[in-house]
Design a protein around this motif. Structure first.
Motif, PDB file in Angstrom:
ATOM      1  N   THR A   1       0.817  -1.228   0.000  1.00 53.87           N
ATOM      2  CA  THR A   1       0.000   0.000   0.000  1.00 53.87           C
ATOM      3  C   THR A   1       0.845   1.270   0.000  1.00 53.87           C
ATOM      4  OG1 THR A   1      -1.483  -1.234   1.490  1.00 53.87           O
ATOM      5  CG2 THR A   1      -1.948   1.111   1.181  1.00 53.87           C
TER       6      THR A   1
ATOM      7  N   GLY B   1      -0.718   4.842  -0.026  1.00 54.22           N
ATOM      8  CA  GLY B   1      -2.039   4.782  -0.653  1.00 54.22           C
ATOM      9  C   GLY B   1      -2.134   5.481  -2.003  1.00 54.22           C
TER      10      GLY B   1
ATOM     11  N   ALA C   1       0.409   2.262   6.679  1.00 55.80           N
ATOM     12  CA  ALA C   1      -1.044   2.024   6.651  1.00 55.80           C
ATOM     13  C   ALA C   1      -1.804   3.230   7.198  1.00 55.80           C
ATOM     14  CB  ALA C   1      -1.378   0.762   7.453  1.00 55.80           C
ATOM     15  N   SER C   2      -1.260   3.866   8.249  1.00 53.00           N
ATOM     16  CA  SER C   2      -2.014   4.993   8.814  1.00 53.00           C
ATOM     17  C   SER C   2      -1.938   6.215   7.902  1.00 53.00           C
ATOM     18  CB  SER C   2      -1.589   5.302  10.251  1.00 53.00           C
ATOM     19  OG  SER C   2      -0.355   5.949  10.265  1.00 53.00           O
TER      20      SER C   2
ATOM     21  N   ARG D   1      -4.399   5.504   5.179  1.00 56.13           N
ATOM     22  CA  ARG D   1      -5.789   5.678   5.636  1.00 56.13           C
ATOM     23  C   ARG D   1      -6.158   7.157   5.649  1.00 56.13           C
ATOM     24  NH1 ARG D   1      -5.322   2.599   9.809  1.00 56.13           N
ATOM     25  NH2 ARG D   1      -5.898   0.711   8.701  1.00 56.13           N
ATOM     26  N   GLU D   2      -5.253   7.998   6.170  1.00 57.73           N
ATOM     27  CA  GLU D   2      -5.516   9.441   6.211  1.00 57.73           C
ATOM     28  C   GLU D   2      -5.669   9.993   4.798  1.00 57.73           C
ATOM     29  OE1 GLU D   2      -2.801   9.891  10.214  1.00 57.73           O
ATOM     30  OE2 GLU D   2      -2.140  10.928   8.385  1.00 57.73           O
TER      31      GLU D   2
ATOM     32  N   GLU E   1      -8.954   8.962   3.297  1.00 58.42           N
ATOM     33  CA  GLU E   1     -10.070   9.697   3.908  1.00 58.42           C
ATOM     34  C   GLU E   1     -10.140  11.107   3.345  1.00 58.42           C
ATOM     35  OE1 GLU E   1      -9.508   9.140   8.120  1.00 58.42           O
ATOM     36  OE2 GLU E   1     -10.325   7.092   7.971  1.00 58.42           O
TER      37      GLU E   1
ATOM     38  N   ALA F   1     -11.986   6.531   1.062  1.00 57.61           N
ATOM     39  CA  ALA F   1     -11.808   5.527   2.130  1.00 57.61           C
ATOM     40  C   ALA F   1     -12.935   4.491   2.156  1.00 57.61           C
ATOM     41  CB  ALA F   1     -11.699   6.218   3.484  1.00 57.61           C
TER      42      ALA F   1
ATOM     43  N   GLU G   1     -10.263  -1.126   1.812  1.00 56.38           N
ATOM     44  CA  GLU G   1     -10.010  -1.785   3.093  1.00 56.38           C
ATOM     45  C   GLU G   1      -8.512  -2.059   3.178  1.00 56.38           C
ATOM     46  OE1 GLU G   1     -11.449  -5.865   5.310  1.00 56.38           O
ATOM     47  OE2 GLU G   1     -12.600  -5.136   3.597  1.00 56.38           O
ATOM     48  N   ILE G   2      -7.864  -1.488   4.195  1.00 55.48           N
ATOM     49  CA  ILE G   2      -6.427  -1.711   4.384  1.00 55.48           C
ATOM     50  C   ILE G   2      -6.261  -2.870   5.364  1.00 55.48           C
ATOM     51  CG2 ILE G   2      -4.235  -0.710   5.145  1.00 55.48           C
ATOM     52  CD1 ILE G   2      -5.410   2.066   4.525  1.00 55.48           C
TER      53      ILE G   2
END
Ligand SMILES: C[S@@+](CC[C@H](N)C(=O)[O-])C[C@H]1O[C@@H](n2cnc3c(N)ncnc32)[C@H](O)[C@@H]1O
Length: 229
Positions: free
Chosen positions: A70, A73, A99-100, A103-104, A107, A112, A116-117
């Protein structure tokens, strides 16, 4: 006639193509900046490759995409654009920070909901998907630790249906792919992983494969493109 040095100008040509085709999407570029600021390595796909992944996803009408690797992202976002609002991208990453950040970024760019991570070593995540009989994926993008490419391909096939598209990144590695496998040390495990994965793709009766070289700001590389038959 003007003569150009290929090495020197490949990066400039990439920039020209990105600008003339408008390949930089503001929200995705912000995500890349965020990833840099968080200290993530600059090893994501280029904008042109990202858009290629989006187009490929759209061309085959993919609703379900699996990504292995990932990072922040960036390629995930292009794939998420490709599957559309009703589609789904499952992406595997074992570094919690990556991953974080991803995700940010997802979003912030409003993607988001369709991603799905899965945090953890990709092999375990794939084995769990297989044991849970996850619905087959339409496109699988493999871009993690290249030494494990065959591990991922074997599992990818189990998560595929006839027609599933497989994309394997970084198969040229500045020409290192030509190195004699018997001379490669532990440092070159990723080169050996790529060599083995190309042979695996060639030999597997359920796979039809090609590979294309790429040249750009990050140098000389390429990707393999395969279809499950
Ligand atoms: C080349 S980067 C992915 C780039 C991303 N696909 C993009 O283009 O934006 C590879 C990622 O795979 C992750 N990774 C490496 N080995 C892994 C493993 N065994 N399981 C899960 N993730 C792994 C790394 O932490 C890194 O974030």
């Amino acid at each position: 006639m003007t003569h150009h040095s290929t090495d020197r100008e490949a990066g400039a040509v990439e920039q020209y193509l990105e600008e003339s085709l408008g390949l930089h999407l503001e929200s995705l570029e912000k995500g890349r900046e965020h990833a840099r600021a968080a200290g993530l390595p600059a090893i994501e796909v280029s904008a042109g490759q990202g858009k290629f992944l989006q187009l490929l996803t759209e061309m085959i009408g993919a609703r379900r995409v699996l990504e292995i690797g990932t990072l922040g992202g960036y390629s995930t976002s292009w794939l998420a654009l490709g599957v559309g609002a009703s589609g789904k991208v499952i992406t595997c990453e074992f570094e919690p920070l990556h991953a974080s950040v991803a995700r940010e970024n997802l979003e912030r760019s409003g993607l988001a909901d369709r991603v799905e991570i899965k945090l953890g070593a990709a092999q375990g995540t794939l084995d769990t998907l297989i044991s849970k009989r996850a619905e087959a994926f339409d496109l699988i993008f493999i871009d993690a630790d290249k030494r494990n490419n065959v591990v991922y391909l074997e599992r990818a096939l189990k998560l595929s249906h006839p027609g599933t598209v497989l994309v394997l990144d970084n198969v040229v590695r500045g020409g290192a792919i030509l190195d004699d496998p018997s001379q490669l040390g532990n440092q070159e495990a990723d080169v050996r992983g790529v060599q083995e994965s190309l042979l695996w793709l060639r030999d597997h009766p359920q796979v039809s494969v090609t590979a294309l070289q790429t040249l750009g700001a990050k140098g000389w590389d390429g990707f393999a493109l395969a279809r499950v038959v």
